[in-house]
Design a protein around this motif. Structure first.
Motif, mmCIF file in Angstrom:
data_model
loop_
_atom_site.group_PDB
_atom_site.id
_atom_site.type_symbol
_atom_site.label_atom_id
_atom_site.label_comp_id
_atom_site.label_asym_id
_atom_site.label_seq_id
_atom_site.Cartn_x
_atom_site.Cartn_y
_atom_site.Cartn_z
ATOM 1 N N ILE A 29 -106.013 8.270 -37.781
ATOM 2 C CA ILE A 29 -104.179 9.303 -38.812
ATOM 3 C C ILE A 29 -103.266 9.693 -37.871
ATOM 4 C CG2 ILE A 29 -104.407 12.462 -39.743
ATOM 5 C CD1 ILE A 29 -107.390 11.390 -40.194
ATOM 6 N N ARG A 30 -103.254 9.494 -36.018
ATOM 7 C CA ARG A 30 -102.627 10.503 -35.385
ATOM 8 C C ARG A 30 -101.665 9.746 -35.971
ATOM 9 N NH1 ARG A 30 -102.182 12.136 -30.473
ATOM 10 N NH2 ARG A 30 -99.595 11.416 -29.167
ATOM 11 N N ALA A 31 -101.855 8.274 -35.812
ATOM 12 C CA ALA A 31 -100.581 6.924 -36.708
ATOM 13 C C ALA A 31 -99.295 7.446 -37.738
ATOM 14 C CB ALA A 31 -101.303 5.614 -36.500
ATOM 15 N N LEU A 32 -100.315 8.641 -38.131
ATOM 16 C CA LEU A 32 -99.833 8.452 -39.597
ATOM 17 C C LEU A 32 -99.305 9.553 -39.619
ATOM 18 C CD1 LEU A 32 -102.614 8.539 -42.496
ATOM 19 C CD2 LEU A 32 -100.791 6.607 -42.081
ATOM 20 N N LEU A 33 -99.276 10.684 -39.013
ATOM 21 C CA LEU A 33 -99.006 11.975 -38.196
ATOM 22 C C LEU A 33 -97.979 12.001 -37.669
ATOM 23 C CD1 LEU A 33 -102.150 14.065 -37.878
ATOM 24 C CD2 LEU A 33 -99.614 14.684 -39.337
ATOM 25 N N MET A 34 -97.351 10.936 -36.422
ATOM 26 C CA MET A 34 -96.652 10.747 -35.393
ATOM 27 C C MET A 34 -95.345 10.186 -35.747
ATOM 28 S SD MET A 34 -98.591 13.276 -33.811
ATOM 29 C CE MET A 34 -97.653 13.353 -32.467
ATOM 30 N N GLN A 35 -95.791 8.743 -35.970
ATOM 31 C CA GLN A 35 -94.602 7.814 -36.541
ATOM 32 C C GLN A 35 -93.538 8.309 -38.260
ATOM 33 O OE1 GLN A 35 -96.630 4.057 -36.863
ATOM 34 N NE2 GLN A 35 -97.919 4.147 -34.943
ATOM 35 N N GLY A 36 -92.728 7.716 -38.540
ATOM 36 C CA GLY A 36 -91.720 8.153 -39.015
ATOM 37 C C GLY A 36 -90.701 9.065 -38.717
ATOM 38 N N ASP A 37 -90.589 9.522 -40.157
ATOM 39 C CA ASP A 37 -89.506 10.189 -40.105
ATOM 40 C C ASP A 37 -89.459 11.997 -39.979
ATOM 41 O OD1 ASP A 37 -87.693 12.367 -42.064
ATOM 42 O OD2 ASP A 37 -86.278 11.206 -40.952
ATOM 43 N N ALA A 38 -89.391 12.764 -39.968
ATOM 44 C CA ALA A 38 -90.153 14.537 -39.295
ATOM 45 C C ALA A 38 -90.338 15.063 -40.974
ATOM 46 C CB ALA A 38 -88.501 14.981 -38.732
ATOM 47 N N ALA A 39 -89.589 14.555 -42.207
ATOM 48 C CA ALA A 39 -89.803 14.736 -43.154
ATOM 49 C C ALA A 39 -90.658 14.055 -43.977
ATOM 50 C CB ALA A 39 -88.837 15.554 -44.020
ATOM 51 N N ARG A 40 -91.542 12.833 -43.151
ATOM 52 C CA ARG A 40 -92.843 12.289 -43.992
ATOM 53 C C ARG A 40 -93.693 13.029 -44.584
ATOM 54 N NH1 ARG A 40 -96.065 7.614 -41.068
ATOM 55 N NH2 ARG A 40 -96.751 6.637 -42.963
ATOM 56 N N TRP A 41 -93.826 14.191 -44.051
ATOM 57 C CA TRP A 41 -94.691 14.934 -45.182
ATOM 58 C C TRP A 41 -94.404 16.695 -44.610
ATOM 59 C CZ3 TRP A 41 -98.268 11.785 -46.024
ATOM 60 C CH2 TRP A 41 -99.195 10.876 -45.063
ATOM 61 N N SER A 42 -95.333 17.205 -46.040
ATOM 62 C CA SER A 42 -94.912 18.778 -45.779
ATOM 63 C C SER A 42 -95.760 18.923 -44.761
ATOM 64 C CB SER A 42 -95.269 19.352 -47.131
ATOM 65 O OG SER A 42 -96.883 19.460 -47.623
ATOM 66 N N PRO A 43 -95.456 20.861 -45.023
ATOM 67 C CA PRO A 43 -96.313 21.260 -43.974
ATOM 68 C C PRO A 43 -97.365 21.240 -44.179
ATOM 69 C CG PRO A 43 -94.251 22.637 -43.660
ATOM 70 C CD PRO A 43 -94.133 21.400 -44.552
ATOM 71 N N ARG A 44 -97.579 21.186 -45.622
ATOM 72 C CA ARG A 44 -98.890 21.377 -46.008
ATOM 73 C C ARG A 44 -99.730 20.043 -46.134
ATOM 74 N NH1 ARG A 44 -100.150 25.491 -50.005
ATOM 75 N NH2 ARG A 44 -98.527 27.467 -49.887
ATOM 76 N N ALA A 45 -99.538 19.536 -46.409
ATOM 77 C CA ALA A 45 -99.825 17.943 -46.076
ATOM 78 C C ALA A 45 -100.240 17.959 -44.468
ATOM 79 C CB ALA A 45 -98.533 16.876 -46.144
ATOM 80 N N GLU A 46 -99.529 17.684 -43.634
ATOM 81 C CA GLU A 46 -99.766 17.630 -41.955
ATOM 82 C C GLU A 46 -100.705 18.587 -41.524
ATOM 83 O OE1 GLU A 46 -96.457 18.957 -39.375
ATOM 84 O OE2 GLU A 46 -95.092 17.079 -39.807
ATOM 85 N N ALA A 47 -101.193 19.617 -42.664
ATOM 86 C CA ALA A 47 -102.294 20.189 -41.962
ATOM 87 C C ALA A 47 -103.825 20.149 -42.408
ATOM 88 C CB ALA A 47 -102.294 22.081 -42.704
ATOM 89 N N LEU A 48 -103.330 19.694 -43.218
ATOM 90 C CA LEU A 48 -104.802 18.484 -44.335
ATOM 91 C C LEU A 48 -105.222 17.352 -43.204
ATOM 92 C CD1 LEU A 48 -103.813 18.887 -48.229
ATOM 93 C CD2 LEU A 48 -105.928 20.118 -46.884
#
Length: 209
Positions: free
Chosen positions: A50-69
């Motif tokens: 999951i870290r790889a999904l969270l830390m990589q890519g554009d800053a706007a890749r995930w919304s705050p809600r998606a990040e929190a989940l």
């Protein structure tokens, strides 16, 4: 067997959490205390994925809600597979970031309700909190310069965000520390590294042999 102690290290970018986590573990080992050093997001096989999904890519890749989940899911696996077993075995756990980072980054700075972050934590990780949290505090501009020197052009999605965002993160950590003085210990991260480690050890004197 005595139960272990759970310590977390929090703070903004460039505060030295990873370095200090390793240094604290070495200092504890010299005193006969076995410590497991881990990190968030990550720490277990599932959480590292999951870290790889969270830390990589554009800053706007995930919304705050998606990040929190995603953070809550990673933390649930980490707690179940690494943190709780280590504590049950009598080891100390030193975690580079934990729940308070979610509260700061996705909560206050990301405009999500703190109660929502805590509710996710209550379900996913059964509300497990550190016994003591070290807030490694330093001016955001100093942290940004350190992070830039460390990461160069390889900054992750969070380090790459603007100064206003990081100022809000720092303010959130300050608020948490003020609200929970029994758990938090504020450490001046502008001190030389050895002095930072010693300050943390001094704050653990009531638990050390």
């Amino acid at each position: 067997m005595n139960a272990g102690r759970f310590l977390s290290l929090e703070g903004g970018e460039g505060a030295g959490k990873s370095t200090q986590g390793r240094a604290l573990a070495a200092a504890l080992a010299a005193r006969g205390v076995e410590a497991v050093v881990t990190r968030e997001p990550g720490g277990s096989d599932g959480a590292e994925s999951i870290r790889a999904l969270l830390m990589q890519g554009d800053a706007a890749r995930w919304s705050p809600r998606a990040e929190a989940l995603l953070f809550a899911a990673a933390r649930a696996d980490h707690v179940e597979r690494v943190i709780r077993p280590a504590l049950a075995a009598g080891r100390w756990v030193i975690c580079d970031r934990y729940l308070d980072s979610s509260r700061a980054y996705q909560g206050l700075a990301g405009r999500l309700d703190d109660d929502a972050i805590l509710a996710l934590h209550a379900f996913g990780s059964e509300g497990l909190l550190p016994d003591r949290t070290f807030l490694l505090a330093l001016p955001t501009e100093v942290g940004a310069a350190r992070a830039a020197a460390r990461d160069g052009l390889a900054a992750d999605r969070f380090a790459a965000r603007g100064s206003a965002f990081h100022a809000e993160v720092a303010a959130a950590f300050d608020r948490f520390a003020a609200q929970e003085p029994d758990r938090f210990r504020r450490i001046d991260a502008t001190l030389p590294p050895a002095a930072v480690t010693q300050a943390m050890l001094d704050s653990l004197a009531d638990w050390l042999p």
